[in-house]
Design a protein around this motif. Structure first.
Motif, PDB file in Angstrom:
ATOM      1  N   GLU A   1       0.951  -1.193  -0.275  1.00 43.21           N
ATOM      2  CA  GLU A   1       0.074  -0.480  -0.111  1.00 43.21           C
ATOM      3  C   GLU A   1       0.376   1.094  -0.011  1.00 43.21           C
ATOM      4  OE1 GLU A   1      -2.215   1.316  -1.161  1.00 43.21           O
ATOM      5  OE2 GLU A   1      -4.165   1.057   0.353  1.00 43.21           O
ATOM      6  N   VAL A   2       0.281   2.407  -0.250  1.00 40.88           N
ATOM      7  CA  VAL A   2       0.691   3.568  -0.427  1.00 40.88           C
ATOM      8  C   VAL A   2      -0.103   4.538  -0.168  1.00 40.88           C
ATOM      9  CG1 VAL A   2       2.193   5.254  -1.866  1.00 40.88           C
ATOM     10  CG2 VAL A   2       2.587   3.273  -2.395  1.00 40.88           C
ATOM     11  N   VAL A   3       0.834   4.731   0.818  1.00 42.53           N
ATOM     12  CA  VAL A   3      -0.537   5.832   1.697  1.00 42.53           C
ATOM     13  C   VAL A   3       0.078   7.555   1.625  1.00 42.53           C
ATOM     14  CG1 VAL A   3      -1.049   6.937   4.589  1.00 42.53           C
ATOM     15  CG2 VAL A   3      -0.810   4.329   3.361  1.00 42.53           C
ATOM     16  N   LEU A   4      -1.311   7.898   1.101  1.00 47.17           N
ATOM     17  CA  LEU A   4      -0.602   9.594   1.054  1.00 47.17           C
ATOM     18  C   LEU A   4      -1.146  10.726   1.848  1.00 47.17           C
ATOM     19  CD1 LEU A   4       0.065  11.779  -1.434  1.00 47.17           C
ATOM     20  CD2 LEU A   4      -2.927  11.811  -1.265  1.00 47.17           C
TER      21      LEU A   4
ATOM     22  N   GLY B   1      -3.616   3.537  -2.074  1.00 48.13           N
ATOM     23  CA  GLY B   1      -4.107   5.321  -2.162  1.00 48.13           C
ATOM     24  C   GLY B   1      -5.165   4.815  -2.007  1.00 48.13           C
ATOM     25  N   THR B   2      -6.015   3.686  -0.378  1.00 43.45           N
ATOM     26  CA  THR B   2      -7.063   3.037  -0.506  1.00 43.45           C
ATOM     27  C   THR B   2      -7.082   3.977   0.928  1.00 43.45           C
ATOM     28  OG1 THR B   2      -6.297   0.735   0.064  1.00 43.45           O
ATOM     29  CG2 THR B   2      -8.116   0.657  -2.105  1.00 43.45           C
ATOM     30  N   ILE B   3      -5.481   4.226   1.375  1.00 42.02           N
ATOM     31  CA  ILE B   3      -6.295   5.358   2.842  1.00 42.02           C
ATOM     32  C   ILE B   3      -5.307   6.338   2.035  1.00 42.02           C
ATOM     33  CG2 ILE B   3      -4.947   4.956   5.101  1.00 42.02           C
ATOM     34  CD1 ILE B   3      -4.983   1.975   4.854  1.00 42.02           C
ATOM     35  N   VAL B   4      -5.815   7.576   2.958  1.00 42.86           N
ATOM     36  CA  VAL B   4      -5.095   8.891   2.856  1.00 42.86           C
ATOM     37  C   VAL B   4      -5.501   9.298   4.302  1.00 42.86           C
ATOM     38  CG1 VAL B   4      -5.883  10.910   2.249  1.00 42.86           C
ATOM     39  CG2 VAL B   4      -6.216   8.825   0.569  1.00 42.86           C
TER      40      VAL B   4
ATOM     41  N   ARG C   1     -10.588   5.210   2.977  1.00 41.60           N
ATOM     42  CA  ARG C   1     -10.368   5.826   3.883  1.00 41.60           C
ATOM     43  C   ARG C   1      -9.940   6.443   4.056  1.00 41.60           C
ATOM     44  NH1 ARG C   1     -10.454  -0.009   7.345  1.00 41.60           N
ATOM     45  NH2 ARG C   1      -9.532  -0.417   5.421  1.00 41.60           N
ATOM     46  N   LEU C   2     -10.373   7.837   4.946  1.00 38.72           N
ATOM     47  CA  LEU C   2      -9.331   8.985   5.097  1.00 38.72           C
ATOM     48  C   LEU C   2      -9.430   9.503   7.351  1.00 38.72           C
ATOM     49  CD1 LEU C   2      -8.442  11.869   4.148  1.00 38.72           C
ATOM     50  CD2 LEU C   2     -10.630  12.883   4.315  1.00 38.72           C
ATOM     51  N   ILE C   3      -8.050   9.462   7.080  1.00 33.85           N
ATOM     52  CA  ILE C   3      -7.836   9.614   8.944  1.00 33.85           C
ATOM     53  C   ILE C   3      -7.230  10.324   9.419  1.00 33.85           C
ATOM     54  CG2 ILE C   3      -6.876   7.761  10.671  1.00 33.85           C
ATOM     55  CD1 ILE C   3      -7.040   5.379   8.382  1.00 33.85           C
ATOM     56  N   PRO C   4      -7.657  11.204   9.938  1.00 29.22           N
ATOM     57  CA  PRO C   4      -6.869  12.239  10.762  1.00 29.22           C
ATOM     58  C   PRO C   4      -5.994  12.231  11.767  1.00 29.22           C
ATOM     59  CG  PRO C   4      -9.623  11.709  11.797  1.00 29.22           C
ATOM     60  CD  PRO C   4      -9.211  11.156  10.861  1.00 29.22           C
TER      61      PRO C   4
ATOM     62  N   TRP D   1      -3.202   2.619  12.347  1.00 26.57           N
ATOM     63  CA  TRP D   1      -3.151   0.838  12.318  1.00 26.57           C
ATOM     64  C   TRP D   1      -3.773  -0.012  12.127  1.00 26.57           C
ATOM     65  CZ3 TRP D   1       1.954  -0.418  11.972  1.00 26.57           C
ATOM     66  CH2 TRP D   1       2.618   0.370  12.297  1.00 26.57           C
ATOM     67  N   GLY D   2      -5.563   0.350  12.405  1.00 25.87           N
ATOM     68  CA  GLY D   2      -5.817  -0.333  12.019  1.00 25.87           C
ATOM     69  C   GLY D   2      -6.324  -1.225  10.826  1.00 25.87           C
ATOM     70  N   ALA D   3      -6.386  -0.012  10.148  1.00 30.62           N
ATOM     71  CA  ALA D   3      -6.603   0.373   8.534  1.00 30.62           C
ATOM     72  C   ALA D   3      -5.299  -0.363   7.699  1.00 30.62           C
ATOM     73  CB  ALA D   3      -6.916   1.827   8.124  1.00 30.62           C
TER      74      ALA D   3
END
Ligand code: GTP
Ligand code: MG
Length: 195
Positions: free
Chosen positions: A108-111, A136-139, A170-173, A186-188
């Motif tokens: 995964e590549v997290v942006l 890119g499913t997690i930002v 998912r967009l995680i602050p 971490w969950g994601a």
């Protein structure tokens, strides 16, 4: 995730320097100064493992961190830093492209996007590009401490709309300063390994 061990294993500029064990990798991408290296320290509960700086352009190599001897987190050089030469920019671009386009064990590549600002043209390009490669499913929206909680939803919408994220992505602050959002991230990330 329980972090038992975390170590830097390599600062790489070329494929022959990448770790060879074939362990899963999760890379962090985003413009210079967005908070990638800070996030690595925060989620690993380390103070100075990754080098952080208030001036952009600190991380200039692909830095591989080995976690629990099971997987690597990869801190990528930031883009969009004005004060580097054209030649240097293009060599960073090639370094990123070489890594991202041909790494079978990259899961995964997290942006990372600064929660305060509308994603830039380059953020949008980066997002399109990592989507193209199936990532890119997690930002992550960084520096969440910089705006009031009451403003979060508005900023999430701005980021989602500008990037064109799907509702299921998912967009995680996260705040590295206040140590917020770590468990959610971490969950994601754990979901990525089981998917
Ligand atoms: P490059 O290595 O240049 O690509 O930057 P980077 O994305 O690794 O950013 P880095 O982690 O070095 O952080 C840049 C600046 O942002 C530093 O001054 C950090 O202290 C600050 N910063 C990072 N995360 C947070 C956060 O959650 N909240 C606040 N307020 N500041 C942060
Ligand atoms: Mg950095």
């Amino acid at each position: 995730m329980k972090i038992k061990t975390s170590d830097i294993v390599m600062s790489a500029v070329a494929p022959k320097q990448y770790p060879e064990e074939g362990l899963p990798e999760i890379a962090l991408a985003g413009r210079s100064n967005v908070g990638k290296s800070s996030l690595i320290n925060t989620i690993l509960n380390r103070k100075k493992l990754a080098r952080v700086s208030s001036s952009p352009g600190k991380t200039r190599t692909l830095n591989f961190y080995l976690i629990n001897k099971e997987f690597h987190l990869v801190d990528l050089p930031g883009y969009g830093y004005a004060r580097v030469s054209k030649g240097e920019k293009s060599s960073w671009g090639k370094m990123l492209e070489t890594y991202l386009s041909n790494r079978p064990n990259l899961y995964e590549v997290v942006l990372l996007i600064d929660i305060r600002h509308e994603p830039s043209e380059q953020d949008q390009q980066m997002y399109q590009w990592i989507r193209h490669y199936g990532y890119g499913t997690i930002v992550v929206a960084t520096k969440s401490d910089k705006i009031a909680r009451s403003q979060h939803q508005k900023h999430f919408k701005m980021i989602r709309d500008t990037l064109g994220m799907s509702p299921e992505d998912r967009l995680i602050p996260i705040s590295s300063l206040k140590k917020l959002g770590i468990e959610q991230l971490w969950g994601a990330l754990e979901d990525i390994f089981v998917e």
